[in-house]
Design an enzyme around this catalytic site. Structure first.
Site, PDB file in Angstrom:
ATOM      1  N   HIS A 158       0.817  -1.221   0.000  1.00 49.69           N
ATOM      2  CA  HIS A 158       0.000   0.000   0.000  1.00 49.69           C
ATOM      3  C   HIS A 158       0.845   1.263   0.000  1.00 49.69           C
ATOM      4  O   HIS A 158       0.342   2.345  -0.287  1.00 49.69           O
ATOM      5  CB  HIS A 158      -0.923  -0.001   1.219  1.00 49.69           C
ATOM      6  CG  HIS A 158      -2.023  -1.024   1.114  1.00 49.69           C
ATOM      7  ND1 HIS A 158      -3.306  -0.709   0.754  1.00 49.69           N
ATOM      8  CD2 HIS A 158      -2.010  -2.368   1.283  1.00 49.69           C
ATOM      9  CE1 HIS A 158      -4.043  -1.796   0.723  1.00 49.69           C
ATOM     10  NE2 HIS A 158      -3.281  -2.827   1.039  1.00 49.69           N
ATOM     11  N   ASP A 366       3.595   9.427  -0.912  1.00 46.00           N
ATOM     12  CA  ASP A 366       2.396   8.676  -0.522  1.00 46.00           C
ATOM     13  C   ASP A 366       2.170   7.561  -1.530  1.00 46.00           C
ATOM     14  O   ASP A 366       2.307   7.798  -2.744  1.00 46.00           O
ATOM     15  CB  ASP A 366       1.175   9.625  -0.536  1.00 46.00           C
ATOM     16  CG  ASP A 366       0.178   9.299   0.571  1.00 46.00           C
ATOM     17  OD1 ASP A 366       0.107   8.123   0.963  1.00 46.00           O
ATOM     18  OD2 ASP A 366      -0.515  10.226   1.013  1.00 46.00           O
TER      19      ASP A 366
HETATM   20  P1  ADQ Z   1      -3.079   6.113   4.645  1.00 44.12           P
HETATM   21  O1  ADQ Z   1      -1.661   6.570   4.801  1.00 44.12           O
HETATM   22  O2  ADQ Z   1      -3.848   5.946   5.889  1.00 44.12           O
HETATM   23  O3  ADQ Z   1      -3.141   4.773   3.797  1.00 44.12           O
HETATM   24  P2  ADQ Z   1      -4.924   7.561   2.716  1.00 44.12           P
HETATM   25  O4  ADQ Z   1      -4.788   6.866   1.424  1.00 44.12           O
HETATM   26  O5  ADQ Z   1      -5.000   9.045   2.565  1.00 44.12           O
HETATM   27  O6  ADQ Z   1      -3.723   7.288   3.715  1.00 44.12           O
HETATM   28  O7  ADQ Z   1      -6.225   7.055   3.428  1.00 44.12           O
HETATM   29  C1  ADQ Z   1      -6.710   7.666   4.592  1.00 44.12           C
HETATM   30  C2  ADQ Z   1      -8.170   7.278   4.785  1.00 44.12           C
HETATM   31  O8  ADQ Z   1      -8.555   7.692   6.089  1.00 44.12           O
HETATM   32  C3  ADQ Z   1      -9.090   7.952   3.787  1.00 44.12           C
HETATM   33  O9  ADQ Z   1     -10.056   7.031   3.342  1.00 44.12           O
HETATM   34  C4  ADQ Z   1      -9.735   9.078   4.606  1.00 44.12           C
HETATM   35  O10 ADQ Z   1     -11.059   9.357   4.248  1.00 44.12           O
HETATM   36  C5  ADQ Z   1      -9.701   8.516   6.002  1.00 44.12           C
HETATM   37  N1  ADQ Z   1      -9.562   9.629   6.961  1.00 44.12           N
HETATM   38  C6  ADQ Z   1      -8.556  10.507   7.060  1.00 44.12           C
HETATM   39  N2  ADQ Z   1      -8.817  11.412   8.034  1.00 44.12           N
HETATM   40  C7  ADQ Z   1     -10.011  11.078   8.553  1.00 44.12           C
HETATM   41  C8  ADQ Z   1     -10.819  11.615   9.596  1.00 44.12           C
HETATM   42  N3  ADQ Z   1     -10.475  12.682  10.295  1.00 44.12           N
HETATM   43  N4  ADQ Z   1     -11.985  11.017   9.866  1.00 44.12           N
HETATM   44  C9  ADQ Z   1     -12.357   9.917   9.153  1.00 44.12           C
HETATM   45  N5  ADQ Z   1     -11.638   9.369   8.167  1.00 44.12           N
HETATM   46  C10 ADQ Z   1     -10.476   9.938   7.869  1.00 44.12           C
HETATM   47  C11 ADQ Z   1      -2.192   3.857   3.203  1.00 44.12           C
HETATM   48  C12 ADQ Z   1      -1.132   4.475   2.289  1.00 44.12           C
HETATM   49  C13 ADQ Z   1      -1.798   5.313   1.211  1.00 44.12           C
HETATM   50  C14 ADQ Z   1      -2.796   4.449   0.415  1.00 44.12           C
HETATM   51  C15 ADQ Z   1      -3.736   3.693   1.363  1.00 44.12           C
HETATM   52  C16 ADQ Z   1      -4.588   2.671   0.616  1.00 44.12           C
HETATM   53  O11 ADQ Z   1      -0.244   5.281   3.069  1.00 44.12           O
HETATM   54  O12 ADQ Z   1      -0.830   5.863   0.321  1.00 44.12           O
HETATM   55  O13 ADQ Z   1      -3.566   5.287  -0.422  1.00 44.12           O
HETATM   56  O14 ADQ Z   1      -3.004   2.984   2.365  1.00 44.12           O
HETATM   57  O15 ADQ Z   1      -3.811   1.784  -0.126  1.00 44.12           O
END
Ligand code: ADQ
Length: 471
Positions: A158, A366
């Site tokens: 991921h 990311d």
């Molecule tokens: P993350 O590093 O956690 O994931 P991201 O892809 O941005 O990063 O996903 C975060 C998720 O958390 C999103 O679905 C978002 O809606 C949710 N989220 C963030 N803040 C929130 C809040 N305050 N309340 C509720 N929900 C919140 C890792 C990798 C990424 C990759 C994903 C999936 O680091 O690069 O995109 O896995 O493979």
């Protein structure tokens, strides 16, 4: 059709009615598991303290077995907080300066992978297809092979895969590379990550492409490709379109007093570039004093990994950046940055995304960044907002209607904010349509199906595996 066995660090458990928790990955993988039945295995989230973790807890629901193992406090300190989050996470995000390598933690990482393998083997049937997720479990397939498992095993990373110059700083570089090569299929978020992985193989003379999509690595064959993860596009669009009555969204709208909203939503993590984003907004305000009171940044950043010292430190830094900008630029009736650490529900998130004229997604690195995709999916088709996106997010390889920026270039990000805020409607619609079309055809169900199809068709070459026992 064969059963699916998914292994990940954490297991998103469904509620009593069998509904998976919100989140595209959980929903898509649950759907795939339900189709032919299967197992989802991972850490229970519980620590046994000083005690060695004993047996497994199994929950059965809708033809899926959720198999959970506890971990001891030493396991958690060394495997999860230690090697995974203080060594692999920073190195894979090109932050060698933050990597805290300790031999004991590395040993704990491999020990927990052996524990997962020991516990999984008795549950496996010969035709099961195994899908391992993420950097916590890179050595698992090799441990399964050592125990005689000959099933198809796929792996999806991921997070980004770094270039060879960075990864070679990892003392157990070769073992990690061999761990990945032990799979039948390895999936990355983007073609850049895949190129970096192949670059690592080539640099050391360990392997190279032997046919399109097919690598020879450590004298065995492994399929490798990019599978960019998607979101539940239709769900976000639907949620965002009916936010009437959502108090937080309505309150936000009223409290803006007509100023334009920009939004940032990130786990509080140094890879997300939150401080650089705040600096760029400050630069924009300094350059455009006439915009005082006319634009507000909402930064939502729930705390994450607070047991890791580097995370505590950056939490303090983000707070002080926000305080500095608000102190220098705010007025009695306007606060430039609203900073909250709350976790929000998906309908509220979707509503806030739609309210925002600009989505600021500016990570320093990311794997994908789902927030960028969620922001796009939540827009009003007749008046969409503009996505300002870091070129170092995997999402930048797909979302070509975004304004791409280099987050290290404060001036450029500040200019992009100005451009986004003043972009005419026809250009906004044209850019948004392109991105939305892509997200509709490449949602998370598409991602899951594409990966599993590739895994089920990947030729298996586990007989040729060379097992390295140095771990
Ligand atoms: P993350 O590093 O956690 O994931 P991201 O892809 O941005 O990063 O996903 C975060 C998720 O958390 C999103 O679905 C978002 O809606 C949710 N989220 C963030 N803040 C929130 C809040 N305050 N309340 C509720 N929900 C919140 C890792 C990798 C990424 C990759 C994903 C999936 O680091 O690069 O995109 O896995 O493979």
């Amino acid at each position: 059709m064969s059963r699916l066995v998914v292994v990940s660090n954490r297991v998103p458990l469904p509620d009593e009615r069998g509904t998976p928790p919100p989140g595209g990955l959980a929903v898509a993988v649950h759907a795939a598991l339900r189709k032919n039945g299967g197992i989802w295995m991972g850490w229970s989230g519980r620590s046994t303290g000083e005690e060695e973790p004993q047996g497994l807890t199994t929950l059965e629901q809708d033809s899926i077995s959720y198999v959970l193992t506890d971990l001891s406090q030493a396991d958690l300190d060394e495997y999860y907080n230690g090697f995974a989050n203080r060594v692999l996470w920073p190195i894979f995000h090109c932050r060698l300066d933050l990597a805290e390598y300790a031999r004991q933690e590395m040993a704990g990482y491999f020990r927990v992978n052996r524990l997962f393998a020991d516990r999984l083997v008795p549950l496996l049937e010969p035709d099961d297809v195994i899908w391992v997720h993420d950097y916590h479990l890179i050595p698992l397939a090799q441990e399964l092979r050592k125990r005689g498992v000959r099933n198809r095993i796929g792996f999806f990373l991921h997070i980004p895969w770094p270039p060879a110059d960075i990864l070679t700083a990892l003392p157990v570089y070769e073992i990690i590379m061999r761990g990945l090569a032990a799979h039948d299929l390895v999936g990355f978020q983007t073609d850049y990550d895949l190129d970096n992985f192949v670059g690592c193989l080539r640099r050391e003379g360990w392997g190279d492409w032997s046919a399109p999509g097919w690598l020879t690595a450590f004298d065995k064959e492994v399929a490798a490709a990019a599978f960019p993860i998607g979101i539940e596009t239709d769900d976000f669009a639907r949620l965002a379109a009916k936010t009437d009555g959502l108090e937080l969204v309505t309150d936000m709208q009223q409290s803006l007093n007509g100023s334009a909203l920009m939004i940032g939503v990130d786990r509080l993590d140094y890879s997300k570039g939150i401080e650089a984003r705040i600096d760029a907004f400050e630069r924009y305000l300094t350059r455009n004093p006439d915009q005082a009171g006319k634009v507000t940044l909402l930064q939502v950043a729930p705390h994450s990994r607070s047991d890791v010292p580097e995370y505590l430190e950056m939490q303090g830094q983000v707070e002080s950046h926000c305080g500095r900008v608000n102190g220098a630029h705010g007025t009695i009736d306007w606060v430039p940055i609203r900073y909250v650490n709350q976790s929000l529900t998906r309908p509220t998130l979707a509503g806030l995304y739609r309210l925002a004229k600009v989505g600021l997604v500016t990570p320093l690195r990311d794997g994908m960044n789902l927030v960028a995709k969620e922001y796009v999916a939540s827009q009003d088709p007749s008046d969409p907002g503009v996505l300002v996106l870091s070129r170092f997010a995997g999402a930048a390889r797909e979302l070509d209607g975004a304004i791409l920026i280099n987050p290290y270039d404060t001036e450029q990000t500040a200019s992009a904010i100005g451009r986004a805020l003043s972009m005419p409607l026809d250009e906004r619609m044209m850019r948004w349509r392109k991105m939305m079309d892509h997200l509709e055809s490449h949602d998370v169900i598409w991602w899951c199906r594409t990966f599993l199809d590739a895994l089920r068709h990947a030729p298996v070459d586990n007989g040729a595996l060379t097992v390295d026992d140095t771990a």
